[in-house]
Design a protein around this motif. Structure first.
Motif, short mmCIF file in Angstrom:
data_model
loop_
_atom_site.label_atom_id
_atom_site.label_comp_id
_atom_site.label_asym_id
_atom_site.label_seq_id
_atom_site.Cartn_x
_atom_site.Cartn_y
_atom_site.Cartn_z
N LEU A 1 -2.99 8.67 -0.25
CA LEU A 1 -2.77 9.01 -1.33
C LEU A 1 -1.31 8.23 -1.30
O LEU A 1 -1.18 6.86 -1.19
CB LEU A 1 -2.16 9.94 -1.45
CG LEU A 1 -2.41 11.15 -0.05
CD1 LEU A 1 -1.55 12.41 -0.15
CD2 LEU A 1 -4.01 11.39 -1.01
N ASN A 2 -1.29 7.51 -2.79
CA ASN A 2 -0.46 7.11 -4.27
C ASN A 2 0.89 7.30 -2.94
O ASN A 2 0.92 8.79 -3.25
CB ASN A 2 -0.59 6.98 -5.34
CG ASN A 2 0.39 6.11 -6.04
OD1 ASN A 2 0.62 4.64 -5.36
ND2 ASN A 2 0.83 5.61 -6.95
N ASP A 3 1.71 6.27 -3.14
CA ASP A 3 3.43 7.01 -2.95
C ASP A 3 4.44 5.91 -4.25
O ASP A 3 3.42 4.56 -4.03
CB ASP A 3 3.55 6.61 -1.62
CG ASP A 3 3.35 6.11 -0.76
OD1 ASP A 3 3.42 5.04 -1.36
OD2 ASP A 3 2.66 5.84 0.57
N ASP A 4 5.54 5.87 -3.51
CA ASP A 4 6.99 5.51 -4.45
C ASP A 4 7.17 3.67 -3.29
O ASP A 4 8.38 3.67 -3.83
CB ASP A 4 7.99 6.10 -5.29
CG ASP A 4 6.67 6.86 -6.11
OD1 ASP A 4 6.13 6.59 -6.98
OD2 ASP A 4 7.86 8.01 -6.51
N PHE A 5 6.39 4.21 -2.63
CA PHE A 5 7.35 3.03 -1.93
C PHE A 5 6.77 1.89 -0.51
O PHE A 5 7.37 1.40 0.00
CB PHE A 5 8.50 4.21 -0.25
CG PHE A 5 8.20 5.25 0.59
CD1 PHE A 5 6.81 5.38 1.83
CD2 PHE A 5 7.78 6.49 0.01
CE1 PHE A 5 6.37 5.71 2.08
CE2 PHE A 5 6.97 7.02 0.40
CZ PHE A 5 6.08 6.97 1.39
N ASN A 6 5.46 2.60 -1.04
CA ASN A 6 4.38 0.95 0.14
C ASN A 6 4.09 0.08 -1.31
O ASN A 6 3.78 0.64 -2.15
CB ASN A 6 3.25 1.75 0.39
CG ASN A 6 3.67 2.42 2.09
OD1 ASN A 6 3.92 1.65 2.90
ND2 ASN A 6 3.34 3.43 2.10
N GLY B 1 -4.13 7.77 -8.01
CA GLY B 1 -3.12 8.57 -6.57
C GLY B 1 -4.14 9.32 -5.43
O GLY B 1 -3.20 9.66 -4.58
N GLN B 2 -5.33 8.71 -5.22
CA GLN B 2 -5.34 8.23 -3.98
C GLN B 2 -7.33 7.56 -3.67
O GLN B 2 -7.56 7.06 -5.35
CB GLN B 2 -6.12 9.85 -3.67
CG GLN B 2 -7.05 10.57 -4.27
CD GLN B 2 -7.26 11.68 -3.79
OE1 GLN B 2 -6.38 12.46 -3.37
NE2 GLN B 2 -8.82 12.27 -4.43
N LYS C 1 -1.48 5.88 9.31
CA LYS C 1 0.07 7.10 8.88
C LYS C 1 0.96 6.45 9.25
O LYS C 1 2.30 6.53 9.05
CB LYS C 1 -0.59 8.68 9.59
CG LYS C 1 1.38 9.56 9.30
CD LYS C 1 0.31 10.50 10.04
CE LYS C 1 1.76 12.34 9.38
NZ LYS C 1 0.75 13.00 9.78
N HIS D 1 -3.18 3.29 -6.62
CA HIS D 1 -2.11 3.05 -7.75
C HIS D 1 -2.24 4.15 -8.93
O HIS D 1 -1.63 5.16 -8.97
CB HIS D 1 -2.14 1.68 -7.89
CG HIS D 1 -0.67 1.43 -9.13
ND1 HIS D 1 0.36 1.96 -8.42
CD2 HIS D 1 -0.61 1.05 -9.71
CE1 HIS D 1 1.14 1.62 -9.49
NE2 HIS D 1 0.36 1.34 -9.91
N LEU E 1 1.77 4.56 5.36
CA LEU E 1 0.62 5.45 4.48
C LEU E 1 0.74 6.63 4.46
O LEU E 1 0.94 7.35 5.83
CB LEU E 1 -0.65 4.48 4.42
CG LEU E 1 -0.99 2.72 4.81
CD1 LEU E 1 -1.75 2.76 4.55
CD2 LEU E 1 0.01 2.33 3.94
N THR E 2 0.78 7.01 3.32
CA THR E 2 0.76 8.89 2.45
C THR E 2 -0.36 8.80 2.81
O THR E 2 -1.82 7.81 2.12
CB THR E 2 1.54 8.50 1.50
OG1 THR E 2 2.74 7.87 1.52
CG2 THR E 2 1.38 9.69 0.94
#
Length: 97
Positions: free
Chosen positions: A28-33, A65-66, A85, A62, A89-90
């Motif tokens: 999944l997308n996230d704001d920190f990786n 979203g996934q 994980k 990105h 990574l999310t």
């Protein structure tokens, strides 16, 4: 003493083959990786993952979203999922394909 007859259906000569289900690994997308970190993790933990394919998947993660990054047997899926994980990574929960 009275006996009640029982009817048993026989499946003589029939073999039912059931395959083990495959499992999907979804990142999944996230704001920190960062892009480089996701690409590096995919190449490190997913067997046969090329740099070009890892970059395509990272862009998909990105922008959409996934991304589905691997499908296969449960035991391997659990290992790869856990490794990704742990690398930060999310991850979506494992699910049957």
């Amino acid at each position: 003493m009275t006996f009640t007859p029982t009817v048993t259906k026989e499946k003589a000569g029939q073999t039912i083959t059931q395959h083990y289900p495959n499992y999907k690994i979804i990142v999944l997308n996230d704001d920190f990786n960062t892009f480089p970190h996701v690409i590096e993790c995919l190449m490190k933990y997913i067997p046969g993952m090329s740099g070009d394919r890892a970059q395509e998947l990272t862009e998909q993660i990105h922008f959409e979203g996934q991304a589905l990054v691997w499908v296969g047997p449960q035991e391997q899926a659990e290992l790869y999922h856990q490794q990704l994980k742990r690398a930060g990574l999310t991850m979506a929960p494992l699910e049957k394909a």
